[in-house]
Design an enzyme around this catalytic site. Structure first.
Site: not given
Length: 419
Positions: A199, A88, A313, A170, A266, A317, A168
């Site tokens: 992921e 996205h 979050d 997502d 995270h 973080r 990585r």
């Protein structure tokens, strides 16, 4: 997160990414051999609402700063992986802005799955597929050839310009599987060692982790099993998962493969906040470093940083002003040295040897070496019967241990025994 970026992009360029170079000694002393940077593309808020795939987020600096950081760590032998947010984009992404302004006449209308007869919370008089109900995250149409070509070009740009070592992916579990195959073929043709991590949360990880798609996936099954087993004093849970994934029986799911293992990241509460008994913190890292797969440490957790999951979050973080190395850091560093120097821990062989609710022994073996990992999560000593007769050395304490059919552990003790 670690670099103290504001949650909302303030439009001000700040060279925060360069601070990462100051962490070199810490990372080298710890034994780190790769760094994963979570989202670095230009975005409006948390980094997953990409507005420009070709520029480092201004809150981190500019592309020259990133090139400097990658080159710095490459010279130290540390690889660099970046978070690829390909499912996205943010609403300010150029192609979606064009759709908002030109609607059916936009050349990018099929880059997304848009219904021009619908509406959304922004009152655009159109609706579109998004990620998990978030209208600010507009889903890309990964079955569109133009979108695929665009994202492969983005990948080439970061691989060729900055010499990154991998991606990585997502929410890889949301990505079109044919797109993942295209990405695999494209990147591996250019560099067969280019690393593709996905992921994934649940289901059979073989769906994404295979020779045609990704090299590895995030092992959320064992992430949950690790802290849950310690908190509930039920090691059957995690050792069942270890055996289900990596045991030697033919039915075991991931024989010969290496999942991407972690105790926090995270997106989830930090392990020092998640464990109910602080004595378990070193022990869970023994398990992380000795289970089959690729261990990953979330920044700050190597000295026991705490953080609870919250609405944006931010508590997970937090900015790091200085390294707070302590006994846990030194212990994890010792574990990483053991991981790097013992072939049995880099093989995919696993066998359970003894198990109670609160203590266990399991075997890792390679062609040249046998190791037994013994862990006691209770506050009293335990003796476990094992079908092993061997003179061994405990790699953690570096003391000799004679195994004559049993292994005795002190309260909250772990041993990595080498025959």
């Amino acid at each position: 997160g670690a670099l103290g970026c504001p949650f909302e992009n303030d439009g001000i360029k700040a060279n925060r990414i360069l601070k990462v170079k100051e962490w070199s000694d810490h990372l080298l002393n710890l034994g780190i051999d790769a760094i994963l940077f979570n989202p670095v593309f230009l975005a409006k808020t948390h980094g997953y609402d990409t507005t420009d795939y070709y520029h480092l987020d201004n809150r981190l600096g500019d592309n020259d700063d990133f090139a400097d950081v990658v080159d710095h760590y490459h010279r130290l032998g540390i690889r660099i992986i970046i978070d690829a947010v390909f499912n996205h984009v943010g609403r300010s992404f150029f192609a979606f802005e064009d759709v908002l302004s030109r609607r059916e006449n936009s050349p990018y209308r099929y880059w997304f799955k848009v219904d021009f007869s619908g509406n959304n919370r922004y009152n655009d008089h159109l609706s579109y597929e998004n990620w998990e109900g978030n209208d600010n995250l507009v889903k890309l149409n990964l079955q569109n050839e133009e979108v695929i070509t665009y994202l492969l070009n983005v990948t080439d740009y970061w691989r060729q310009t900055f010499k990154i070592d991998g991606l990585r992916l997502d929410v890889a579990y949301c990505l079109d599987e044919n797109f993942l195959r295209r990405l695999h073929d494209h990147t591996k043709a250019a560099d067969h060692q280019f690393f593709l991590l996905g992921e994934t949360l649940h289901g059979d990880y073989n769906r994404w982790m295979n020779e045609a798609m990704l090299d590895t996936c995030t092992n959320y099954e064992c992430y949950k099993g690790l802290f849950s087993s310690f908190n509930s004093y039920n090691l059957f849970e995690i050792l069942y998962a270890f055996n289900r994934q990596s045991g030697k029986e033919n039915w075991c799911l991931y024989r010969g493969k290496r999942l991407f293992n972690f105790v926090d990241n995270h997106d989830v509460t930090r392990i020092a906040s998640n464990l109910t008994n602080e004595h378990h913190l070193p022990l869970i890292y023994v398990m992380l470093m000795t289970m089959v797969g690729i261990p990953c440490i979330y920044y700050g957790s190597e000295w026991g940083m705490k953080g609870e999951k919250n609405w944006n979050d931010s508590d997970l973080r937090k900015a790091v002003d200085k390294m707070e190395d302590n006994d846990l850091t030194a212990f994890i560093s010792h574990l990483i040295k053991i991981k790097h120097s013992h072939p049995a821990l880099n093989d995919t062989y696993y066998e359970q040897k003894a198990l109670t609710n609160t203590a266990c022994v399991y075997e890792r073996k390679s062609a040249d070496e046998v190791l037994w990992i013994a862990i006691n999560i209770k506050d009293e000593p335990v003796t476990l019967n094992v079908n092993i007769q061997a003179a061994a050395v405990d790699l953690l304490s570096e003391k000799p241990v004679d195994i004559a059919g049993s292994i005795t552990l002190k309260p909250y003790q772990a041993m990595i025994l080498k025959a």
